[in-house]
Design a protein around this motif. Structure first.
Motif, mmCIF file in Angstrom:
data_model
loop_
_atom_site.group_PDB
_atom_site.id
_atom_site.type_symbol
_atom_site.label_atom_id
_atom_site.label_comp_id
_atom_site.label_asym_id
_atom_site.label_seq_id
_atom_site.Cartn_x
_atom_site.Cartn_y
_atom_site.Cartn_z
ATOM 1 N N LEU A 59 0.878 -1.357 -0.100
ATOM 2 C CA LEU A 59 0.041 -0.085 0.084
ATOM 3 C C LEU A 59 0.958 1.155 -0.040
ATOM 4 C CD1 LEU A 59 -2.688 -0.896 2.274
ATOM 5 C CD2 LEU A 59 -3.178 -0.507 -0.084
ATOM 6 N N LYS A 60 1.780 1.242 0.925
ATOM 7 C CA LYS A 60 2.903 2.439 0.773
ATOM 8 C C LYS A 60 3.740 2.591 -0.416
ATOM 9 C CE LYS A 60 5.243 5.354 3.086
ATOM 10 N NZ LYS A 60 4.643 6.457 3.485
ATOM 11 N N ALA A 61 3.898 1.329 -1.339
ATOM 12 C CA ALA A 61 4.412 1.558 -2.407
ATOM 13 C C ALA A 61 3.638 2.031 -3.425
ATOM 14 C CB ALA A 61 5.227 0.144 -3.002
ATOM 15 N N LEU A 62 2.331 1.786 -3.350
ATOM 16 C CA LEU A 62 1.206 2.307 -4.467
ATOM 17 C C LEU A 62 0.818 3.736 -4.357
ATOM 18 C CD1 LEU A 62 -1.286 -0.837 -4.369
ATOM 19 C CD2 LEU A 62 0.403 -0.266 -6.346
ATOM 20 N N GLU A 63 1.435 4.274 -3.367
ATOM 21 C CA GLU A 63 1.290 5.816 -3.032
ATOM 22 C C GLU A 63 2.114 6.425 -4.143
ATOM 23 O OE1 GLU A 63 1.908 7.321 0.874
ATOM 24 O OE2 GLU A 63 0.348 5.742 1.489
ATOM 25 N N ALA A 119 6.027 4.769 -9.216
ATOM 26 C CA ALA A 119 7.044 5.001 -10.069
ATOM 27 C C ALA A 119 8.412 4.880 -9.338
ATOM 28 C CB ALA A 119 7.105 6.383 -10.868
ATOM 29 N N THR A 120 8.641 5.075 -8.258
ATOM 30 C CA THR A 120 9.896 5.127 -7.532
ATOM 31 C C THR A 120 9.567 3.747 -6.653
ATOM 32 O OG1 THR A 120 8.872 6.337 -5.721
ATOM 33 C CG2 THR A 120 10.228 7.607 -7.666
ATOM 34 N N ASN A 121 8.782 2.912 -6.629
ATOM 35 C CA ASN A 121 8.823 1.775 -5.472
ATOM 36 C C ASN A 121 8.564 0.441 -6.583
ATOM 37 O OD1 ASN A 121 9.049 2.708 -3.079
ATOM 38 N ND2 ASN A 121 7.406 4.129 -3.508
ATOM 39 N N HIS A 122 9.052 0.588 -7.709
ATOM 40 C CA HIS A 122 8.939 -1.005 -8.620
ATOM 41 C C HIS A 122 9.643 -1.981 -7.518
ATOM 42 C CE1 HIS A 122 7.536 1.064 -12.169
ATOM 43 N NE2 HIS A 122 7.835 -0.476 -12.708
ATOM 44 N N HIS A 123 10.590 -1.862 -6.974
ATOM 45 C CA HIS A 123 11.474 -2.830 -6.328
ATOM 46 C C HIS A 123 10.564 -3.226 -5.340
ATOM 47 C CE1 HIS A 123 12.040 0.778 -4.031
ATOM 48 N NE2 HIS A 123 12.510 0.180 -2.994
ATOM 49 N N VAL A 124 9.823 -2.526 -4.275
ATOM 50 C CA VAL A 124 8.829 -2.926 -3.366
ATOM 51 C C VAL A 124 7.914 -4.063 -3.918
ATOM 52 C CG1 VAL A 124 7.397 -2.501 -1.454
ATOM 53 C CG2 VAL A 124 9.423 -0.878 -1.906
ATOM 54 N N SER A 157 -5.619 -6.888 -8.066
ATOM 55 C CA SER A 157 -5.896 -7.010 -6.470
ATOM 56 C C SER A 157 -5.956 -8.456 -6.226
ATOM 57 C CB SER A 157 -6.935 -6.038 -5.838
ATOM 58 O OG SER A 157 -6.942 -4.666 -5.963
ATOM 59 N N PRO A 158 -6.552 -9.158 -6.692
ATOM 60 C CA PRO A 158 -6.519 -10.545 -6.286
ATOM 61 C C PRO A 158 -5.153 -11.195 -6.577
ATOM 62 C CG PRO A 158 -8.632 -10.340 -7.551
ATOM 63 C CD PRO A 158 -7.860 -9.105 -7.548
ATOM 64 N N HIS A 159 -4.287 -10.863 -7.696
ATOM 65 C CA HIS A 159 -3.217 -11.305 -8.093
ATOM 66 C C HIS A 159 -2.090 -10.982 -6.647
ATOM 67 C CE1 HIS A 159 0.027 -12.601 -10.527
ATOM 68 N NE2 HIS A 159 0.755 -11.993 -9.980
ATOM 69 N N ILE A 160 -2.429 -9.478 -6.262
ATOM 70 C CA ILE A 160 -1.539 -9.294 -4.958
ATOM 71 C C ILE A 160 -1.794 -9.867 -3.747
ATOM 72 C CG2 ILE A 160 -0.820 -7.138 -3.430
ATOM 73 C CD1 ILE A 160 0.324 -6.632 -5.957
ATOM 74 N N VAL A 161 -3.040 -10.475 -3.707
ATOM 75 C CA VAL A 161 -3.561 -11.016 -2.380
ATOM 76 C C VAL A 161 -2.937 -12.396 -2.614
ATOM 77 C CG1 VAL A 161 -5.501 -11.852 -1.289
ATOM 78 C CG2 VAL A 161 -5.591 -9.650 -1.745
ATOM 79 N N ALA A 162 -3.123 -13.034 -3.510
ATOM 80 C CA ALA A 162 -2.596 -14.589 -3.794
ATOM 81 C C ALA A 162 -1.024 -14.520 -3.542
ATOM 82 C CB ALA A 162 -2.681 -14.973 -5.355
ATOM 83 N N THR A 208 4.581 -6.536 -11.707
ATOM 84 C CA THR A 208 4.882 -5.044 -11.045
ATOM 85 C C THR A 208 4.659 -4.052 -12.179
ATOM 86 O OG1 THR A 208 6.655 -5.996 -10.047
ATOM 87 C CG2 THR A 208 7.068 -3.710 -10.254
ATOM 88 N N GLU A 209 4.839 -4.312 -13.459
ATOM 89 C CA GLU A 209 4.217 -3.102 -14.360
ATOM 90 C C GLU A 209 2.824 -2.704 -14.361
ATOM 91 O OE1 GLU A 209 5.672 -3.445 -18.579
ATOM 92 O OE2 GLU A 209 7.713 -4.064 -17.944
ATOM 93 N N ILE A 210 2.203 -3.979 -14.468
ATOM 94 C CA ILE A 210 0.566 -3.820 -14.354
ATOM 95 C C ILE A 210 0.097 -3.256 -13.231
ATOM 96 C CG2 ILE A 210 -1.761 -5.471 -14.158
ATOM 97 C CD1 ILE A 210 -0.119 -7.503 -15.953
ATOM 98 N N VAL A 211 0.434 -3.702 -12.051
ATOM 99 C CA VAL A 211 0.016 -2.842 -10.959
ATOM 100 C C VAL A 211 0.243 -1.438 -10.669
ATOM 101 C CG1 VAL A 211 0.190 -3.112 -8.406
ATOM 102 C CG2 VAL A 211 -0.146 -5.341 -9.685
ATOM 103 N N THR A 212 1.775 -1.122 -11.230
ATOM 104 C CA THR A 212 2.149 0.142 -11.061
ATOM 105 C C THR A 212 1.208 1.065 -12.057
ATOM 106 O OG1 THR A 212 4.291 -0.601 -10.764
ATOM 107 C CG2 THR A 212 4.029 1.743 -11.664
ATOM 108 N N SER A 213 1.164 0.544 -13.219
ATOM 109 C CA SER A 213 -0.020 1.309 -14.294
ATOM 110 C C SER A 213 -1.182 1.465 -13.861
ATOM 111 C CB SER A 213 0.162 0.749 -15.685
ATOM 112 O OG SER A 213 1.249 -0.045 -15.924
ATOM 113 N N ASN A 214 -1.536 0.775 -12.877
ATOM 114 C CA ASN A 214 -2.982 0.854 -12.330
ATOM 115 C C ASN A 214 -3.042 1.256 -10.735
ATOM 116 O OD1 ASN A 214 -5.795 1.054 -12.709
ATOM 117 N ND2 ASN A 214 -6.215 -1.114 -12.633
ATOM 118 N N ALA A 215 -2.124 1.736 -10.240
ATOM 119 C CA ALA A 215 -1.720 1.890 -8.982
ATOM 120 C C ALA A 215 -2.977 2.417 -8.169
ATOM 121 C CB ALA A 215 -0.538 2.746 -8.704
ATOM 122 N N ARG A 216 -3.709 3.553 -8.466
ATOM 123 C CA ARG A 216 -4.434 4.139 -7.761
ATOM 124 C C ARG A 216 -5.590 3.196 -7.517
ATOM 125 N NH1 ARG A 216 -6.692 9.998 -7.605
ATOM 126 N NH2 ARG A 216 -5.001 10.276 -9.229
#
Lengths: 323, 323
Positions: A216-220, A223-228, B149-154, B191-199
């Motif tokens: 959740l912190k990384a998703l804030e 862009a800078t938290n790919h590694h997490v 979100s299900p992917h992250i939860v898994a 990581t790319e997918i979740v980053t692109s849809n972070a909010r």
């Protein structure tokens, strides 16, 4: 059990209905919710409804204590837990291969009679499951990790769908269907299960929350938290890879170590404790024993590459090895 | 693509390899990680490698913006997302029925050319998937809920198995295997997918954490908190029940509404926006259109009981209904 369910079970080949007051069954399998197990086990033993008793509840340490408090002849009871099930219940949900190659955990302790173990092992083998022995406490820790916590996690995910639009859930595919499948289980039963194993479940879920907070912190600021995110996802891949496939050991890879065991209380529990202390997994176990004989033979199947280690370790601890 | 993978795909019946500089393909399906989509789409359009282009990335709003920034002829691109996949990748993981009856989302916007939609719809129908149209933003909200979100939860659950003993994971059964199956997916891609849809993902996972905190609190004193655990588990059952089964509508339950659509930019997007505003789900869609003709026919399949509503709603908004 409701008469119509008993009828359906019989029509499906489950055998005959036992009538109260009839001759004792050779083994009773008490399959009721965990809270009801101690009472039913005590009733069966006190009334001599069966010679030996096991149960199928998914939490073991607390039950063993409660059964011990209620009955004097607790050696006729051995706690059990078949590691198979469905999110559906009742005879109409029966599957012929439900238990095939699945672990069926038994938790004998220092009071368990050999014959109780032998009866349960015979039944387990008849239905194609694979017996595993461990202490009740080890069992409870393990199932918190691989059963109770995953159930909660599946429910937490599924709960997010309650208040969204049909349009949003319409895109659901096989992935989320798998993730949430077990969340369909009976909520009353699972409340009891999780409550009975609260401390161990809490430990696992606390680990989940720590990782969730990192995500959740990384998703804030993604862009800078790919590694997490990558780190959590990679741990998911690594953890997933540790789960066993279908029970994986073929008979050819197994060796059998035969141990003579005196028919005294506690002998089986000592044996399995010594096996466990040697760090060796028992893949299967059989007990050869005729009532009234002073000694039984316990056959332990282990992977061939640890056969010598087991023979040595048990010999050092004073066990008599056959063959 | 690595030559040996292209060879394998061809041997499996995937067709012929397109050679750079060859005649334009009639449709390019850009199936690369999300971050790479805008660049590849732009390249295909700029070089006229294909007449029309779609993609298969699981996040759509950001991509549509980026593709629009890079190319002038963006009307030849329509964003797509097949709602099917495996945790394995590459041609050896191909399944003949992977897309059968699965939704394939298309996100046309006001610039999308009808012929681009028609080409993609033809391909979708050829492989047995079911086209669905929605705005890119609606799509991203929905997939955050039912996929990302299900992917992250898994992954969060599976990550708890990394540092435990073999003995503990040995009891793992089909339940936890299902819960964590998708956690085996490629961590870089996800990581790319979740980053692109972070909010949107963050919103869903915040809901998960709120419920998880209630569970953890209840497990501190479980005897007096049955109701909290029961409430979360019951919500899990209710949420689980909202997931669709296999694509559920039979042809017999469908009616077709045919709409004449001028071949001008934005017409398709307007039509689908008007359908959506009427609160009606489109179960399937076809476009009859010959290039150069000023008008195309869009066939909308909807459940029979909303056919009249749709006809009325579109008529009121000035659309010409056929048949």
């Amino acid at each position: 059990m409701k008469p119509e369910l008993a009828d359906m079970a019989m029509r499906l080949g489950a055998g005959q209905l036992w009538e109260p007051g009839g001759p004792p069954a050779s083994l009773a399998v008490v399959a009721v919710p965990p809270d009801a197990v101690p009472g039913v086990v005590a009733e069966v033993l006190d009334h001599d409804d069966a010679e030996y008793v096991t149960d199928a509840a998914s939490v073991k340490a607390g039950l063993a204590r409660q059964v011990g408090d209620r009955v004097t002849n607790v050696g006729r009871y051995v706690g059990g837990h078949p590691m198979a099930g469905r999110e559906l219940s009742g005879p109409s949900a029966a599957l012929p291969d439900l238990f095939e190659d699945r672990p069926w955990v038994l938790c004998p302790d220092e009071r368990t009679q050999q014959q109780a173990m032998a009866r349960v092992l015979t039944m387990i083998r008849l239905i194609g499951a694979v017996p595993m022995t461990m202490t009740a406490t080890d069992h409870d820790t393990a199932v918190a990790l691989v059963s109770h916590s995953p159930h909660i996690v599946a429910a937490l995910m599924a709960a997010q769908f309650v208040h969204v639009s049909d349009h949003d859930v319409r895109l659901a595919g096989p992935g989320v269907t798998d993730v949430t499948r077990i969340a369909g289980g009976n909520p009353q039963l699972w409340t009891e299960i999780v409550t009975s194993n609260a401390r161990a479940v809490r430990a696992v879920l606390t680990g989940v929350r720590t990782d969730l907070d990192r995500v959740l912190k990384a998703l804030e600021s993604p862009a800078t938290n790919h590694h997490v995110l990558y780190d959590v996802l990679r741990s998911g891949v690594a953890g997933r890879a540790r789960l066993p496939g279908k029970h994986g050991v073929t008979r050819a890879e197994l060796a059998t170590v035969i141990v003579a065991v005196g028919d005294r209380p506690g002998q089986l529990a000592h044996l399995f404790a010594d096996v466990s202390a040697a760090g060796i997994n028992v893949e299967d176990v059989r007990i050869e024993h005729s009532p009234g004989q002073p000694v039984g033979l316990v056959e332990l199947d282990v992977r061939s590459n640890v056969e010598d280690d087991l023979t040595l370790a048990l010999g050092e601890r004073g066990w008599r090895i056959h063959g």
